[in-house]
Motif scaffolding. Structure first.
Motif, PDB file in Angstrom:
ATOM      1  N   GLN A  37     -79.428  -0.221  56.649  1.00  0.00           N
ATOM      2  CA  GLN A  37     -78.711   0.984  57.076  1.00  0.00           C
ATOM      3  C   GLN A  37     -77.253   0.810  56.653  1.00  0.00           C
ATOM      4  OE1 GLN A  37     -80.485   3.600  58.365  1.00  0.00           O
ATOM      5  NE2 GLN A  37     -82.196   2.199  57.908  1.00  0.00           N
ATOM      6  N   ALA A  38     -76.648   1.865  56.130  1.00  0.00           N
ATOM      7  CA  ALA A  38     -75.312   1.726  55.550  1.00  0.00           C
ATOM      8  C   ALA A  38     -74.465   2.965  55.779  1.00  0.00           C
ATOM      9  CB  ALA A  38     -75.412   1.443  54.053  1.00  0.00           C
ATOM     10  N   VAL A  39     -73.165   2.752  55.820  1.00  0.00           N
ATOM     11  CA  VAL A  39     -72.182   3.835  55.848  1.00  0.00           C
ATOM     12  C   VAL A  39     -71.113   3.498  54.821  1.00  0.00           C
ATOM     13  CG1 VAL A  39     -70.522   5.133  57.211  1.00  0.00           C
ATOM     14  CG2 VAL A  39     -72.585   4.213  58.303  1.00  0.00           C
ATOM     15  N   THR A  40     -70.867   4.404  53.914  1.00  0.00           N
ATOM     16  CA  THR A  40     -69.825   4.249  52.903  1.00  0.00           C
ATOM     17  C   THR A  40     -68.768   5.318  53.111  1.00  0.00           C
ATOM     18  OG1 THR A  40     -71.306   3.286  51.253  1.00  0.00           O
ATOM     19  CG2 THR A  40     -69.294   4.344  50.433  1.00  0.00           C
ATOM     20  N   THR A  41     -67.519   4.889  53.264  1.00  0.00           N
ATOM     21  CA  THR A  41     -66.401   5.827  53.363  1.00  0.00           C
ATOM     22  C   THR A  41     -65.476   5.613  52.182  1.00  0.00           C
ATOM     23  OG1 THR A  41     -66.527   5.904  55.772  1.00  0.00           O
ATOM     24  CG2 THR A  41     -64.449   6.581  54.765  1.00  0.00           C
ATOM     25  N   ILE A  42     -65.221   6.689  51.465  1.00  0.00           N
ATOM     26  CA  ILE A  42     -64.386   6.660  50.261  1.00  0.00           C
ATOM     27  C   ILE A  42     -63.131   7.475  50.538  1.00  0.00           C
ATOM     28  CG2 ILE A  42     -64.234   7.287  47.817  1.00  0.00           C
ATOM     29  CD1 ILE A  42     -67.323   7.076  47.736  1.00  0.00           C
ATOM     30  N   SER A  43     -61.980   6.851  50.380  1.00  0.00           N
ATOM     31  CA  SER A  43     -60.692   7.554  50.500  1.00  0.00           C
ATOM     32  C   SER A  43     -60.097   7.686  49.106  1.00  0.00           C
ATOM     33  CB  SER A  43     -59.745   6.787  51.422  1.00  0.00           C
ATOM     34  OG  SER A  43     -60.292   6.691  52.733  1.00  0.00           O
ATOM     35  N   ALA A  44     -59.696   8.895  48.746  1.00  0.00           N
ATOM     36  CA  ALA A  44     -59.279   9.135  47.368  1.00  0.00           C
ATOM     37  C   ALA A  44     -58.295  10.300  47.297  1.00  0.00           C
ATOM     38  CB  ALA A  44     -60.500   9.438  46.494  1.00  0.00           C
ATOM     39  N   TRP A  45     -57.559  10.346  46.177  1.00  0.00           N
ATOM     40  CA  TRP A  45     -56.718  11.490  45.833  1.00  0.00           C
ATOM     41  C   TRP A  45     -57.445  12.328  44.793  1.00  0.00           C
ATOM     42  CZ3 TRP A  45     -52.491  12.612  48.524  1.00  0.00           C
ATOM     43  CH2 TRP A  45     -51.811  11.586  49.198  1.00  0.00           C
ATOM     44  N   MET A 101     -58.569  13.024  50.257  1.00  0.00           N
ATOM     45  CA  MET A 101     -59.898  13.329  50.800  1.00  0.00           C
ATOM     46  C   MET A 101     -60.557  12.038  51.282  1.00  0.00           C
ATOM     47  SD  MET A 101     -62.323  14.046  47.483  1.00  0.00           S
ATOM     48  CE  MET A 101     -62.578  12.799  46.186  1.00  0.00           C
ATOM     49  N   ARG A 102     -61.389  12.221  52.294  1.00  0.00           N
ATOM     50  CA  ARG A 102     -62.111  11.107  52.888  1.00  0.00           C
ATOM     51  C   ARG A 102     -63.576  11.521  53.004  1.00  0.00           C
ATOM     52  NH1 ARG A 102     -60.325   6.635  55.685  1.00  0.00           N
ATOM     53  NH2 ARG A 102     -61.696   5.746  57.276  1.00  0.00           N
ATOM     54  N   ILE A 103     -64.428  10.848  52.249  1.00  0.00           N
ATOM     55  CA  ILE A 103     -65.848  11.185  52.197  1.00  0.00           C
ATOM     56  C   ILE A 103     -66.627  10.075  52.892  1.00  0.00           C
ATOM     57  CG2 ILE A 103     -67.829  11.651  50.708  1.00  0.00           C
ATOM     58  CD1 ILE A 103     -65.883  12.515  48.534  1.00  0.00           C
ATOM     59  N   THR A 104     -67.421  10.436  53.873  1.00  0.00           N
ATOM     60  CA  THR A 104     -68.253   9.475  54.588  1.00  0.00           C
ATOM     61  C   THR A 104     -69.717   9.803  54.346  1.00  0.00           C
ATOM     62  OG1 THR A 104     -66.584   9.142  56.301  1.00  0.00           O
ATOM     63  CG2 THR A 104     -68.843   8.497  56.838  1.00  0.00           C
ATOM     64  N   VAL A 105     -70.448   8.829  53.807  1.00  0.00           N
ATOM     65  CA  VAL A 105     -71.869   8.995  53.487  1.00  0.00           C
ATOM     66  C   VAL A 105     -72.670   8.019  54.343  1.00  0.00           C
ATOM     67  CG1 VAL A 105     -73.625   9.012  51.680  1.00  0.00           C
ATOM     68  CG2 VAL A 105     -71.242   9.577  51.102  1.00  0.00           C
ATOM     69  N   ARG A 106     -73.595   8.552  55.121  1.00  0.00           N
ATOM     70  CA  ARG A 106     -74.548   7.713  55.861  1.00  0.00           C
ATOM     71  C   ARG A 106     -75.830   7.659  55.031  1.00  0.00           C
ATOM     72  NH1 ARG A 106     -72.592   6.589  60.824  1.00  0.00           N
ATOM     73  NH2 ARG A 106     -70.809   7.881  61.479  1.00  0.00           N
ATOM     74  N   HIS A 107     -76.280   6.448  54.744  1.00  0.00           N
ATOM     75  CA  HIS A 107     -77.364   6.303  53.776  1.00  0.00           C
ATOM     76  C   HIS A 107     -78.100   4.985  54.006  1.00  0.00           C
ATOM     77  CE1 HIS A 107     -75.112   3.303  51.248  1.00  0.00           C
ATOM     78  NE2 HIS A 107     -74.070   3.910  51.787  1.00  0.00           N
ATOM     79  N   THR A 108     -79.171   4.805  53.280  1.00  0.00           N
ATOM     80  CA  THR A 108     -79.817   3.503  53.215  1.00  0.00           C
ATOM     81  C   THR A 108     -79.414   2.827  51.921  1.00  0.00           C
ATOM     82  OG1 THR A 108     -81.811   4.367  52.161  1.00  0.00           O
ATOM     83  CG2 THR A 108     -81.786   4.282  54.578  1.00  0.00           C
ATOM     84  N   SER A 109     -79.523   1.512  51.901  1.00  0.00           N
ATOM     85  CA  SER A 109     -79.242   0.719  50.700  1.00  0.00           C
ATOM     86  C   SER A 109     -80.459  -0.177  50.480  1.00  0.00           C
ATOM     87  CB  SER A 109     -77.970  -0.115  50.907  1.00  0.00           C
ATOM     88  OG  SER A 109     -77.604  -0.776  49.725  1.00  0.00           O
ATOM     89  N   ASP A 110     -81.171   0.082  49.397  1.00  0.00           N
ATOM     90  CA  ASP A 110     -82.519  -0.469  49.243  1.00  0.00           C
ATOM     91  C   ASP A 110     -82.528  -1.704  48.344  1.00  0.00           C
ATOM     92  OD1 ASP A 110     -85.257  -0.860  49.081  1.00  0.00           O
ATOM     93  OD2 ASP A 110     -85.710   1.271  48.907  1.00  0.00           O
ATOM     94  N   PRO A 111     -82.941  -2.864  48.861  1.00  0.00           N
ATOM     95  CA  PRO A 111     -82.985  -4.067  48.024  1.00  0.00           C
ATOM     96  C   PRO A 111     -84.230  -4.167  47.157  1.00  0.00           C
ATOM     97  CG  PRO A 111     -83.659  -4.620  50.250  1.00  0.00           C
ATOM     98  CD  PRO A 111     -83.280  -3.150  50.267  1.00  0.00           C
ATOM     99  N   ARG A 112     -85.162  -3.271  47.355  1.00  0.00           N
ATOM    100  CA  ARG A 112     -86.363  -3.303  46.526  1.00  0.00           C
ATOM    101  C   ARG A 112     -86.042  -2.775  45.132  1.00  0.00           C
ATOM    102  NH1 ARG A 112     -89.841  -0.103  50.981  1.00  0.00           N
ATOM    103  NH2 ARG A 112     -87.969   1.185  50.707  1.00  0.00           N
ATOM    104  N   PRO A 113     -86.782  -3.204  44.117  1.00  0.00           N
ATOM    105  CA  PRO A 113     -86.458  -2.795  42.742  1.00  0.00           C
ATOM    106  C   PRO A 113     -86.409  -1.282  42.584  1.00  0.00           C
ATOM    107  CG  PRO A 113     -88.059  -4.573  42.730  1.00  0.00           C
ATOM    108  CD  PRO A 113     -87.916  -4.140  44.164  1.00  0.00           C
ATOM    109  N   ALA A 114     -85.467  -0.832  41.787  1.00  0.00           N
ATOM    110  CA  ALA A 114     -85.359   0.601  41.504  1.00  0.00           C
ATOM    111  C   ALA A 114     -86.491   1.038  40.595  1.00  0.00           C
ATOM    112  CB  ALA A 114     -84.009   0.889  40.859  1.00  0.00           C
ATOM    113  N   ALA A 115     -86.613   2.336  40.434  1.00  0.00           N
ATOM    114  CA  ALA A 115     -87.669   2.898  39.589  1.00  0.00           C
ATOM    115  C   ALA A 115     -87.610   2.300  38.194  1.00  0.00           C
ATOM    116  CB  ALA A 115     -87.528   4.417  39.531  1.00  0.00           C
TER     117      ALA A 115
END
Length: 487
Positions: free
Chosen positions: A69-77, A127-141
């Protein structure tokens, strides 16, 4: 990065400006993947904004076979007015997105996460973007390599060159460096370590949360998180530099003879280039089969077997350690502006790897460079000239990391030293890392600085060596020849 081939296995502004017109899309148009126009990875990165910082939070479930389970917050101009914001993200489930605290719509387009805020964002706004997401360690497609790497007891990251966005939403291009805060929560019995310095540890209810912060900007491809049943070893480097190593607990004894070499290697590098450019350094030794070592910022990733079971001579392993250490100056502190500038990173790391072997183990640089010269035309034919690598093919394991950007690029530095002399070359090296510290730089900037420091117009010299299909004659060595093609 260094491919070890074990037995055998072993500018920012210009880019944004060139792509910014693509970003001015009406809200009614369908979402589309963007990019900053990198020749080798055209859809990598995104125009229209400049990231200042990432705040990453990961919660490890206790097994490396399930998503975090992950949360990424990006602060940017913002650098232009935006109706939408494209982020690179391709291997996780997005649960929600907020922009400046307000819920935002989102969709996927290729390997982009396209975010539509409730109101357009003016140029020059924070701007401040907050993304709630999963981060998957299994191989990608398709079995795509990179991102999370599963180890015997947990996870590490290997994001170079184009796969940080398989782990977290980001502007995944080295031209947009930013500060990082990384938090990792894991069940008791695990240890988590990340780039930068530890700033907090919070133990509660059978789990621990570790927080790390960088003190210098970092490219997304250099992010590192280690989660495992590890021991963190501490020692002191030159000028009181904190050195911390992360090792499998069961291997700390056998690994210690190698780890204790790091302070001396840092001192040697400082004698060539000046002060180490970051707040800490150390080795992350993982029980994993990657086929490479990787210069993740302040915490270089190594395979355990390189030290314990490879059978390589000690001088060779030492030189690989120095290769990744040299990257802290070349590739990390001074990042490539585009991926075609990779030769500046890998060529310099290979150069100091070879120079260390020459000075410490009596392995002549001249012999290695003569051998490289003999192979150079074939390397150029297979991988392109050092400063214009061929575009990697789909699913190609080593991508752009071919011999032409390792020994082929170090060969250019050897030719340069032969042409301008050792004193001017050594002044150039120090000037380069000082002038571009904490930034991203181009091949053209290196050519200009080399000409300035040497007092000579080197444009023609570099044009032939960097972009020629054939390898030019080696200055001072007219007898050096290309090897005959294999029959």
């Amino acid at each position: 990065m260094l491919l070890t081939l074990r037995t055998p296995r072993r500018l920012k502004a210009a880019l944004l400006a060139s792509a910014v017109s693509v970003c001015l899309v009406a809200a009614s148009a369908p979402p589309a993947p963007l990019g900053v126009g990198d020749r080798l990875f055209p859809h990598l990165g995104n125009p229209g904004y400049d990231v200042a910082s990432y705040d990453l939070s990961f919660t490890y479930p206790g097994t490396n076979s399930k998503p975090l389970q992950a949360v990424t917050t990006i602060s940017a101009w913002t650098t232009t007015a935006l109706d939408r914001v494209n982020l690179d993200f391709a291997h996780g489930k997005v649960k929600s997105v907020q922009v400046n605290g307000e819920t935002a719509a989102f969709s996927s387009a290729g390997e982009d996460l396209v975010v539509t805020p409730g109101q357009p964002l003016p140029a020059g706004s924070w701007m401040r973007i907050t993304v709630r997401h999963t981060s998957d360690p299994r191989p990608a497609a398709g079995g795509r390599d990179g991102g999370w790497v599963r180890t015997a007891d947990g996870l590490v990251m290997a994001n170079q060159a184009d796969v940080a966005h398989l782990v977290f939403p980001c502007n995944d291009h080295p031209s947009d460096k930013a500060m990082f805060t990384i938090r990792v929560t894991a069940p008791d019995g695990h240890t988590a370590v990340a780039n930068g310095m530890q700033t907090d540890v919070d133990r509660t209810r059978g789990a621990t949360t570790w927080t790390y912060r960088t003190r210098h900007p970092m490219a997304t491809e250099l992010a590192q998180v280690s989660i495992g049943r590890s021991t963190v070893l501490h020692r002191t480097g030159p000028h009181g530099l904190p050195v911390r190593d992360v090792v499998p607990t069961k291997d700390r004894g056998p690994l210690e003879p190698w780890l204790k070499k790091t302070p001396g290697q840092i001192k040697w590098m400082e004698s060539k280039l000046g002060s180490y450019p970051f707040e800490t350094y150390g080795l992350l030794i993982a029980e994993a089969d990657t086929g490479f070592e990787l210069e993740t910022q302040t915490l270089s990733l190594f395979e355990r077997d390189l030290f314990i079971e490879s059978g390589f001579p000690a001088w060779f392993v030492d030189s690989i350690m120095v290769h990744e250490l040299a990257h802290q100056w070349f590739g990390n502190s001074v990042s490539p502006r585009t991926w075609s500038d990779l030769w500046l990173s890998e060529g310099h790391a290979t150069w100091y790897e070879a120079l260390y072997a020459e000075e410490k183990a009596d392995k002549p640089m001249r012999a290695r460079m003569k051998a490289a010269y003999g192979n150079s035309d074939r390397w150029r034919a297979a991988g392109g000239p050092p400063a214009a690598p061929k575009v990697p093919g789909p699913g190609q394991k080593i991508g752009i990391f071919r011999p032409n950007v390792y020994d082929g690029a170090a060969l250019i530095l050897y030719a340069l030293r032969e042409k301008i002399g050792r004193p001017a070359f050594e002044r150039l090296e120090r000037a380069w890392v000082q002038e571009h510290q904490d930034g991203a730089a181009t091949t053209a900037e290196f050519v200009r600085l080399a000409s300035e420091v040497s007092g000579r117009d080197l444009g023609g010299f570099f044009q032939d060596w960097l972009y020629g299909k054939k390898t030019p004659p080696m200055p001072g060595h007219p007898d050096w020849k290309q090897k005959a093609a294999d029959k």
